[in-house]
Structures are given as structure tokens and as C-alpha cells.
Design an enzyme around this catalytic site. Sequence first.
Site, short mmCIF file in Angstrom:
data_model
loop_
_atom_site.label_atom_id
_atom_site.label_comp_id
_atom_site.label_asym_id
_atom_site.label_seq_id
_atom_site.Cartn_x
_atom_site.Cartn_y
_atom_site.Cartn_z
N GLY A 382 17.39 35.08 12.35
CA GLY A 382 16.39 34.80 11.33
C GLY A 382 16.78 33.58 10.49
O GLY A 382 17.35 32.61 11.00
N SER A 383 16.51 33.66 9.20
CA SER A 383 16.62 32.48 8.35
C SER A 383 18.04 31.96 8.17
O SER A 383 18.22 30.81 7.75
CB SER A 383 15.99 32.78 6.98
OG SER A 383 14.60 32.99 7.12
N THR A 384 19.07 32.77 8.43
CA THR A 384 20.43 32.22 8.35
C THR A 384 20.63 31.14 9.42
O THR A 384 21.49 30.28 9.28
CB THR A 384 21.48 33.32 8.53
OG1 THR A 384 21.26 34.00 9.78
CG2 THR A 384 21.42 34.32 7.39
N LYS A 386 18.59 28.82 9.96
CA LYS A 386 18.02 27.56 9.46
C LYS A 386 19.10 26.58 9.01
O LYS A 386 18.84 25.38 8.89
CB LYS A 386 17.07 27.85 8.30
CG LYS A 386 15.82 28.61 8.72
CD LYS A 386 14.98 29.01 7.51
CE LYS A 386 13.76 29.83 7.96
NZ LYS A 386 12.98 30.32 6.81
N SER A 438 13.53 29.30 1.87
CA SER A 438 13.50 29.79 3.24
C SER A 438 12.11 29.64 3.88
O SER A 438 11.55 30.59 4.44
CB SER A 438 13.92 31.26 3.29
OG SER A 438 14.25 31.64 4.61
#
Length: 687
Positions: A382-384, A386, A438
Site C-alpha cells: 500500500g502507501s508505504t 509510495k 498519501s
Amino acid sequence: MTQTRGTRPGAPRPRPAHGDAPRRRPAEGASAGKERIAAAKAGRPASGAPRTRTSAPRPTRTAAPRATRPTAPPRRPTGRRVSLDGSNPRRRMRTMTVAILFVFSIFGAQLLRLQGFDASAVSADAQTNRTATVPLPAMRGSIVDRNGTILASSIERRTVTVDQTAVPEYIKTVDGVRTTVGVAGAAQDLSPLLGIPVDDLVTKLTGTSRYRVLQKNITPLNWRKISELGINGIYSEATSDRNYPTSTAAASLVGFVQSDGSAGGGLEVLMDKTLKGKAGRTIFEQSQDGRAIPNARQETISPVPGKDVKLTIDSDLQWFAQNAVAQKVIETKALSGSVVVQSAKTGELLAVASYPTFDPNQPGQATENWTNSAFNDVYEPGSTGKVITAAAALEEKVVTPSEVVEVPNRIRRSGTEFKDSHDHPTEYLTFAGVLAQSSNIGTILAGEKVKASTMYDYFKRFGLGSTSGMGFPGEGPGLLTDYRDWSGSQRYTVLFGQGLSVNALQAAGVFQTIANDGVRVPPRIVSATSDGHGNYTPVEKAKGVEVVSPETAKKVRDMLEGVVGKEGTAPEAKIPGYRVAGKTGTADRYDAKVGGYSGKTSSFIGFAPADDPEIVVAVTLQRPIKGYFGGVVAGPVFKDVMTYALQELQIPPTGTRSPVVKVKADETPDPSDPTILRDKASAASRP
């Protein structure tokens, strides 16, 4: 004087009268002899043999006397068959002598073979048959933490056995009189020491078995008491018992040892060759009843103990992290959770907690949860994820932290519509603000400016798609599809951490790279091994690999400080007095059991102090039910574990002030401004 033939037997034969022709005896040869034998068997006279006349005797004619010749004795017929009916004693004796000599010759040949030609082999076989070997197990080496605290050790124990045929001879002194008390008396005396009821013990002591196990894991003190009883047929074998003082706190990390002495998981398996040592043995000669022959050959080869293993783990920090994630898993009713604590500069793992867990001192009572989810669970970050996209975009200089990005509510790529976690009007965020809040759309707009092949190369250099190299049992490499096989939508989903998968260790490694000025150091958990004499030999450290420049790494660190700010997604992770940087993650969770997505994966990964990072903490929860956003669920666990780690490792605050991270543009920019990063593809497709 005349005489009739066939008169008195034995009378002298009369000479023929003068002038009479003498009767000639038929010639007797081999054929005549055979004819008479055949005739005798048939019960008739042989041809040429004298027949008895029944008529009156015929008078012989007389003749003038003449000189007589001595009569030659009859010759023995040639070719006569020798009788073998045993009636002749001499023949029988000769036959028996020949048979006896033949038998003795066989015995003699066999004796010559055994004592001459095959003497060495026969002697070796005899030696083997009367030689017994008793194994002597080696004490397994200990596992200790970075400070020498024992996480796993072996304790001497005894296995008590019995020769049931000898127990009835047990004699003890009763009221001053030596009395044979046998099985009943032995059971009474052994029961409190073995912890077995008397009735059950009587059954185990009775029988004809020469070997039977009575009880295992008897302490040396108890065995000494048993031995002093002097019970016939009671023996013991040296064994060891594995003990884990920290119990469940490091169970799935350290592992366990099975009842047969083999390693069962975790570091016990990873370092098994170093820990298990080399078993010894005792060799002795025994009689047919299994007893040792006094003063006979006996040889003992002492076992070689295993070597100790020192870890990079801090046991106190491991205990705290284990309790923190367990409490949050129970609170949110999550499926599982993990915490990874890593040194930012060296890559050393300081704690790897996993829940649910088990008790390694009683592994037989556990039916699952033997694996460490930080190594074994593979999920979409997921967003980690990014952070990788941001670092690549900055390193390739296609965007700057302060560059304004126009973020609409929706964008369309390859026939797929993308959105953020919540609906919003068109926003104007800085690229630092895109990371702080995010935004999926803002990340796509920046990341698509990096070629797919280049983006794939950054994923690989950050450690995705391969294991850590430690060889930890069950560690998964994750999933990173080659960019040439990306689907149209996958080209964009990988930019915000979906369409690829990692484990918690890999996810933590991304932040370790950013914290360490862009140099990725492979994680390690074993720091040294003992030489058997109390000295430790350090394990060779892996070399770091530069993924991005120090300048890019610093820019990303400053941007990540905005995540825990007031306008970020995880203010819950902020620690008073310290500069903290990190990133939240909330992703759909793929469940192989249902064959699709089910629930969420919530995470927060960060480091501190942000301007001089020392510690990286990664918190991951799988399928939490009571709340699932990473900042809300995983952020508080990060704060607690990081605070404890900074105190435990005595890392003081840097005393510097955090940079001001501008999240939003000061004012709505001019739509025609060419410096704004906007969705040109969607704009071109609009009428």
C-alpha cells in the site's frame, strides 16, 4: 573196484580204468562263471554243472593201472561279482572308515578356512556381535542476545530405563534385616522420584523386557537419589532439555527443538549446524544376556558440545515489541501482527516480534503460529510503497518536493479509473504534500514520468522481489512482476504499493535505505558465533549498496516528517522531543483462502531521529476489524515501540528543529502555469 559217481562226499576220486577215456572238465571262463551265477539266481542248474542222476549207477570200465598225476586245484572264475550286502565285516569296516575320513576332511577344511584364510573376518564378526554402542548426545549450544542474555539453552537431563528381568532381585534393609522386596518395593521407592503412581509403576517394572523407558527429563539431582537406592536393573541415559527463558516473547524468531532433539523452526533451524555439536559414544563388550563384560574392551568418545550463537536482538526490546503488537492485535481483532525494529546504519535486527505466538518450552501443545509473520507473511504494502516512487522521481529529477501538483478527484489510465482514499475537490498540493497526505493520484502523476523499466529497476534495488539473504526458514521473496509483463493498470498501481507484494522485513528495508543516506544494508540477525572457549567470532557483515544519492535520501526524509505533522496522516506517531519521519499504509489484503481480497493490511513504518536516523520501526497488522487505517491502528504501536527503543539504546534527541513542510499551495495557481504538474492525459481527452 567200481564206484558210483555222486558217492560219499569228500571221498578220494578213483582213477579211471586203463583203456577208458578220461572225462574232460569243461573249460571254465568268465562266461561260464556268469552263467552259473545267473542259473543259481533262477533256481536251475547251470549248463556244464554236474547233475544228480536218478537212474541206476552205471559200472565203470576197468583198465590197466598207470601212473597218476596230481590234480590241479580248480581255478577261481574271473569276473565274479563282489557282494556288497555287508555280510563281510572287512568290507563293512573299510566303508565306514572311508566315510568317517570324508567327514573329518570336511571338518578339517572348514577349520582351516576359519582359522587360516578367514581368521580376520571371523574375528571381526565375533567382535561386532558382542560389542554394544551407547550414544552420548552432545549438548546443544546456547542462543544469546546482543548483551549475552540467554534466549535458548540446553539443560542436562536423564532418561530412566529398566531391565525388567533384574528388578525382582531388589533387596533392601527392612527393620535391620536385608529383605528381597522385588518389584513391589522398587515401585514404592521410585514412585515419588519419577512422579508415576505406584500401580502404574508396578506394571512398567514387571515383565521380561531387557529395556524399557520409565521416565524422561529427570534432573541430575533426582537421578542421583534414584541411583542411591541400588535397585537392580534401573539405569539412565544422558539427555538434554531445551529451555527458553523468554518463553513466548521470541518463540517464532528463536524457534524450538522437537522431542527427538532436531530443530523445529526459526533460528534453531537456521543455525542448526553450529548449535547441535557432535555426538559421542561409549563402546563396550557384552555377554549374551546384555551385561557388560568386566575388564573387557571399553572405549568412550566424548561428545563435542555445540557452539553458542550471539544475535543482534535486544531481548528487552523484543519483549516490549511482542507485548505491544499482541495488545493491538487483540484490541482490533486483527488476524495477526508483526513489529520489526532495525538499526538504520548497520541493518542489524533489534527485534522481530510476531503475534499470535506459542510457548517453545511446550511446542507439542501448539497446533499453529509456529512461523514468524514478519518473514513469512507476504502482502501488498500500500502507501508505504509510495516512498520508492517518491525517491525514484526525485532521483530522476522529474519532480521536486516543492513542485505543485494538481490533484483531481479522479483520473483514468488504461481504461481504469483511479481515486484517493476519499473523495475531494481538485486540490493543489506540493509533491511533499502528496506524500504527506498519501494521495494516489498525485503519486501516479509524478511516478508515470519515470519509465516503467527504470521504475522496475528501483524496486529491485530497494530489495523487492528477493529474500533478505539470511536464509531464515520460510522467508518469502514477495512478488514483483517484470515490467514487461505489467498489465495496463498495473503500470500505475505499483506506483502506490499495489500490484506487488513484500514481507515486513523488505518493507522495513526501504525505510532503512532512506534513513541511511540512500545506502541499503541487507538485514542480519546473527552477530557472532563462539569458538567453544568463551570467545566469539564476528560474522562477516554484508556490504551496503547505494540505491539513491544522499541528497535524494535527505529530501525524502524531510518529506516524511510531514506525515506525522498536523496536516499529515499519522500525527499519532509523533514522539515529543524527537524528530520522527514515517509513512502510513492501508492496502486491500489478498486472502488465498477466499481467492480474492478480504479485509485490509494496515501499517506504519518510520525512523528516528529523523535528521540523524538510528532506529527503524515497522508495524504491520493483517485484517484488523476495529479500525483499519494505518495511522490510527499501527501509528500508536510505532510510537510506543520507538519511544522504548530510543530509551533502551540511550539515543538522545538531536535538539534540532523539524523543517517546515509545505503541504498545500499558498493560493490557487494559474491553470495555464506550465510549472504545475497536472493530469495532461485526462485534460487532452476532455472535449
